[in-house]
Design a protein around this motif. Structure first.
Motif, PDB file in Angstrom:
ATOM      1  N   GLY A 186      14.545  41.660  30.237  1.00  0.00           N
ATOM      2  CA  GLY A 186      15.379  42.845  30.083  1.00  0.00           C
ATOM      3  C   GLY A 186      14.618  44.076  29.676  1.00  0.00           C
ATOM      4  N   ARG A 187      13.553  43.892  28.862  1.00  0.00           N
ATOM      5  CA  ARG A 187      12.750  45.023  28.400  1.00  0.00           C
ATOM      6  C   ARG A 187      13.632  46.151  27.859  1.00  0.00           C
ATOM      7  NH1 ARG A 187       7.568  45.178  32.634  1.00  0.00           N
ATOM      8  NH2 ARG A 187       6.859  43.069  32.077  1.00  0.00           N
ATOM      9  N   GLY A 188      14.477  45.755  26.923  1.00  0.00           N
ATOM     10  CA  GLY A 188      15.352  46.734  26.277  1.00  0.00           C
ATOM     11  C   GLY A 188      16.767  46.754  26.806  1.00  0.00           C
ATOM     12  N   ARG A 189      17.019  46.143  27.956  1.00  0.00           N
ATOM     13  CA  ARG A 189      18.368  46.067  28.509  1.00  0.00           C
ATOM     14  C   ARG A 189      19.001  44.738  28.123  1.00  0.00           C
ATOM     15  NH1 ARG A 189      18.817  45.124  33.189  1.00  0.00           N
ATOM     16  NH2 ARG A 189      16.668  44.611  33.756  1.00  0.00           N
ATOM     17  N   ASP A 190      20.300  44.721  27.994  1.00  0.00           N
ATOM     18  CA  ASP A 190      21.022  43.483  27.691  1.00  0.00           C
ATOM     19  C   ASP A 190      21.078  42.594  28.930  1.00  0.00           C
ATOM     20  OD1 ASP A 190      21.491  44.154  25.088  1.00  0.00           O
ATOM     21  OD2 ASP A 190      23.458  45.063  25.475  1.00  0.00           O
ATOM     22  N   ILE A 191      20.786  41.336  28.732  1.00  0.00           N
ATOM     23  CA  ILE A 191      20.850  40.338  29.798  1.00  0.00           C
ATOM     24  C   ILE A 191      21.879  39.291  29.400  1.00  0.00           C
ATOM     25  CG2 ILE A 191      19.586  38.604  31.120  1.00  0.00           C
ATOM     26  CD1 ILE A 191      18.550  41.355  31.663  1.00  0.00           C
ATOM     27  N   ARG A 192      22.807  39.009  30.291  1.00  0.00           N
ATOM     28  CA  ARG A 192      23.801  37.982  30.014  1.00  0.00           C
ATOM     29  C   ARG A 192      23.186  36.622  30.291  1.00  0.00           C
ATOM     30  NH1 ARG A 192      28.967  38.841  33.330  1.00  0.00           N
ATOM     31  NH2 ARG A 192      27.869  37.620  34.909  1.00  0.00           N
ATOM     32  N   VAL A 193      23.264  35.725  29.294  1.00  0.00           N
ATOM     33  CA  VAL A 193      22.620  34.414  29.385  1.00  0.00           C
ATOM     34  C   VAL A 193      23.694  33.330  29.421  1.00  0.00           C
ATOM     35  CG1 VAL A 193      20.992  32.812  28.321  1.00  0.00           C
ATOM     36  CG2 VAL A 193      20.628  35.287  28.107  1.00  0.00           C
ATOM     37  N   ASP A 231      20.345  41.216  35.639  1.00  0.00           N
ATOM     38  CA  ASP A 231      21.293  41.376  34.528  1.00  0.00           C
ATOM     39  C   ASP A 231      21.917  40.058  34.095  1.00  0.00           C
ATOM     40  OD1 ASP A 231      23.057  40.893  36.607  1.00  0.00           O
ATOM     41  OD2 ASP A 231      23.673  42.999  36.767  1.00  0.00           O
ATOM     42  N   ARG A 232      21.558  38.950  34.795  1.00  0.00           N
ATOM     43  CA  ARG A 232      22.091  37.645  34.422  1.00  0.00           C
ATOM     44  C   ARG A 232      20.976  36.600  34.483  1.00  0.00           C
ATOM     45  NH1 ARG A 232      25.643  39.865  37.692  1.00  0.00           N
ATOM     46  NH2 ARG A 232      25.045  38.624  39.506  1.00  0.00           N
ATOM     47  N   LEU A 233      20.884  35.824  33.428  1.00  0.00           N
ATOM     48  CA  LEU A 233      19.896  34.751  33.327  1.00  0.00           C
ATOM     49  C   LEU A 233      20.634  33.435  33.131  1.00  0.00           C
ATOM     50  CD1 LEU A 233      17.044  33.529  32.903  1.00  0.00           C
ATOM     51  CD2 LEU A 233      17.245  34.198  30.491  1.00  0.00           C
ATOM     52  N   VAL A 234      20.385  32.489  34.022  1.00  0.00           N
ATOM     53  CA  VAL A 234      20.961  31.156  33.937  1.00  0.00           C
ATOM     54  C   VAL A 234      19.855  30.194  33.497  1.00  0.00           C
ATOM     55  CG1 VAL A 234      22.089  29.273  35.190  1.00  0.00           C
ATOM     56  CG2 VAL A 234      22.641  31.672  35.747  1.00  0.00           C
ATOM     57  N   LEU A 235      20.170  29.354  32.527  1.00  0.00           N
ATOM     58  CA  LEU A 235      19.220  28.373  32.015  1.00  0.00           C
ATOM     59  C   LEU A 235      19.556  26.999  32.576  1.00  0.00           C
ATOM     60  CD1 LEU A 235      19.257  29.534  28.284  1.00  0.00           C
ATOM     61  CD2 LEU A 235      17.696  30.274  30.093  1.00  0.00           C
ATOM     62  N   ALA A 276      22.692  32.647  42.404  1.00  0.00           N
ATOM     63  CA  ALA A 276      23.700  32.621  43.474  1.00  0.00           C
ATOM     64  C   ALA A 276      24.158  34.020  43.867  1.00  0.00           C
ATOM     65  CB  ALA A 276      24.897  31.772  43.033  1.00  0.00           C
ATOM     66  N   GLU A 277      23.966  34.981  42.958  1.00  0.00           N
ATOM     67  CA  GLU A 277      24.438  36.344  43.224  1.00  0.00           C
ATOM     68  C   GLU A 277      23.319  37.339  42.963  1.00  0.00           C
ATOM     69  OE1 GLU A 277      27.721  36.979  40.659  1.00  0.00           O
ATOM     70  OE2 GLU A 277      28.859  35.232  41.366  1.00  0.00           O
ATOM     71  N   PRO A 278      23.416  38.539  43.535  1.00  0.00           N
ATOM     72  CA  PRO A 278      22.421  39.572  43.248  1.00  0.00           C
ATOM     73  C   PRO A 278      22.357  39.854  41.745  1.00  0.00           C
ATOM     74  CG  PRO A 278      23.780  40.215  45.117  1.00  0.00           C
ATOM     75  CD  PRO A 278      24.423  38.988  44.536  1.00  0.00           C
ATOM     76  N   GLY A 279      21.151  40.059  41.249  1.00  0.00           N
ATOM     77  CA  GLY A 279      20.970  40.344  39.834  1.00  0.00           C
ATOM     78  C   GLY A 279      20.894  39.114  38.958  1.00  0.00           C
ATOM     79  N   GLU A 280      20.997  37.920  39.562  1.00  0.00           N
ATOM     80  CA  GLU A 280      20.979  36.679  38.792  1.00  0.00           C
ATOM     81  C   GLU A 280      19.705  35.894  39.083  1.00  0.00           C
ATOM     82  OE1 GLU A 280      24.596  33.990  38.119  1.00  0.00           O
ATOM     83  OE2 GLU A 280      23.454  32.900  39.672  1.00  0.00           O
ATOM     84  N   ILE A 281      19.075  35.372  38.042  1.00  0.00           N
ATOM     85  CA  ILE A 281      17.930  34.481  38.184  1.00  0.00           C
ATOM     86  C   ILE A 281      18.191  33.217  37.373  1.00  0.00           C
ATOM     87  CG2 ILE A 281      16.254  36.330  38.601  1.00  0.00           C
ATOM     88  CD1 ILE A 281      15.380  36.039  35.667  1.00  0.00           C
TER      89      ILE A 281
END
Length: 400
Positions: free
Chosen positions: A195-202, A127-131, A78-83
């Motif tokens: 993320g490949r080393g970056r933190d991703i908010r899940v 930077d955000r992953l929704v399951l 819904a927002e940029p950076g979110e999948i």
């Protein structure tokens, strides 16, 4: 023991005199002419164990077709950076690196999905992953299943539409512990890949209906899933196929929906479904109840390749040195069957079962279903079933 002596002894087994069979349900049909060769309470519904997977396979073929592939998708959030990672019910999806084989054959890889997502977003940042695990409804565990069977033996995971490797701790081993959170396991693995080393908010959520698809991967075709499900008796895979079949005809993707959908789909083959009680897709429930006659008649249609059911006949595990049937079965005197038996096994505490086709020594092809029903059935019941099928092989057209 001579062939004649063995046949007589095994007929005694089939008649119910052998206590190893318990309260037997048996039905045998000559595939060529439909003649009932042998019956003992074949119309009496009984627990099936994993022989039920034959019914689940037939229902899936009716609902989905042999070429159907299960998709796992990533869509824009819904927002940029979110999948959003959207589960489609493919339990064979693996978290192992591309080029590494999992327990399942020809699995799609989570790594492929991540690489395709990163290629699709180009210079963008995730930077955000929704399951999204919303495809399957209701409870993830049937209360009557044996809780001891889930862990540590690992016969089956919680049933979720989003998971990897059937939620196995070790993706390469069949019976290995499963987690308390299959969806969370996927999120951890995919976040690391993205993320490949970056933190991703899940987090958990749902994809928008019109969200743009960034990438998708697909399971092997249904025909291959059926082959693997029958060969390894994989419970997670068959439960998923049962729910996807229910969805395909407008039923809910839960245990209640499966109970309604399976008979409706099997009725499409002209089979009498009034006596069926189906509680799950794997056969683990002791409350599943199916007449042996029904299984035998389904196998007749499959062997005759009617209405697309030939896929099941093709995928049955076979005995013999080149077959995929359990090597602990049809040993000793019963090894006389050679490669002539193709069948699906079943076992839970109250039943040992076998349903398949035997090509008899005289060339007669017989479809059979045998249930040995009682308390704590095990190796003695398996031996009695194997002896009965060996007698069918020896008797052929004279088995009646």
């Amino acid at each position: 023991m001579t062939a004649e002596t063995r046949v007589e002894a095994t007929r005694t087994t089939a008649s119910g005199a052998d206590p190893r069979l318990g309260s037997a349900r048996i039905h045998v049909i000559d595939v060529a002419d439909g003649r009932v060769v042998f019956d003992r309470d074949g119309d009496l519904p009984g627990p099936t164990a994993s022989v039920l997977k034959l019914l689940t396979s037939a229902a899936a073929l009716a609902a989905l077709g042999p070429d159907h592939r299960i998709a796992t998708r990533v869509v824009a959030g819904a927002e940029p950076g979110e999948i959003v990672l959207v589960g489609g019910g493919d339990v064979t999806l693996t978290r192992l690196p591309v080029g590494t084989a999992s327990f399942y054959r020809s699995s799609a890889h989570l790594e492929t999905l991540a690489d395709d997502v990163l290629a699709a977003i180009g210079d963008g940042v995730v930077d955000r992953l929704v399951l999204d695990d919303s495809l399957f409804a209701g409870e993830a565990w049937l209360p009557e299943w044996d809780v001891e069977g889930r862990s540590p033996e690992g016969y089956i995971p919680f049933i979720t539409a989003l998971q990897v490797d059937g939620d196995r701790d070790d993706p390469t081993i069949d019976d290995t512990p499963r987690s308390e959170d299959p969806v969370g396991r996927v999120g951890t693995a995919f976040a690391e890949l993205i993320g490949r080393g970056r933190d991703i908010r899940v987090s958990s959520g749902r994809a928008a209906p019109d969200a743009a698809v960034l990438a998708e991967v697909f399971s092997p075709p249904l025909s291959e899933l059926i082959r693997f499900g029958l060969e390894t008796s994989d419970n997670a895979l068959m439960e998923s196929l049962a729910r996807l079949s229910a969805l395909a005809i407008g039923e809910s993707a839960d245990f209640a929906g499966v109970s309604r959908a399976m008979p409706a789909l099997l009725a499409r083959y002209g089979l009498p479904v009034e006596g069926l009680t189906i509680r799950d897709g794997s056969g683990l429930s002791e409350r599943n109840s199916v007449p042996a006659r029904f299984v035998a008649e389904l196998l007749v249609r499959a062997h005759r390749r009617e209405q697309g059911l030939g896929v099941i006949d093709d995928m049955l595990p076979a005995t013999g040195p080149d077959g995929t049937f359990n090597r602990k079965r049809f040993t000793g005197d019963d090894a006389i069957v050679g490669d002539a038996v193709r069948a699906k096994t079943g076992y839970i505490n109250i039943v040992c079962s076998l349903g398949g086709v035997v090509r008899a020594a005289d060339g007669t092809e017989l479809a059979f279903a045998v249930y040995a029903v009682g308390e704590m059935m095990g190796d003695p019941a398996r031996a009695a079933i194997d002896a009965f099928v060996a007698s069918l092989y020896l008797d052929g057209a004279d088995a009646a």
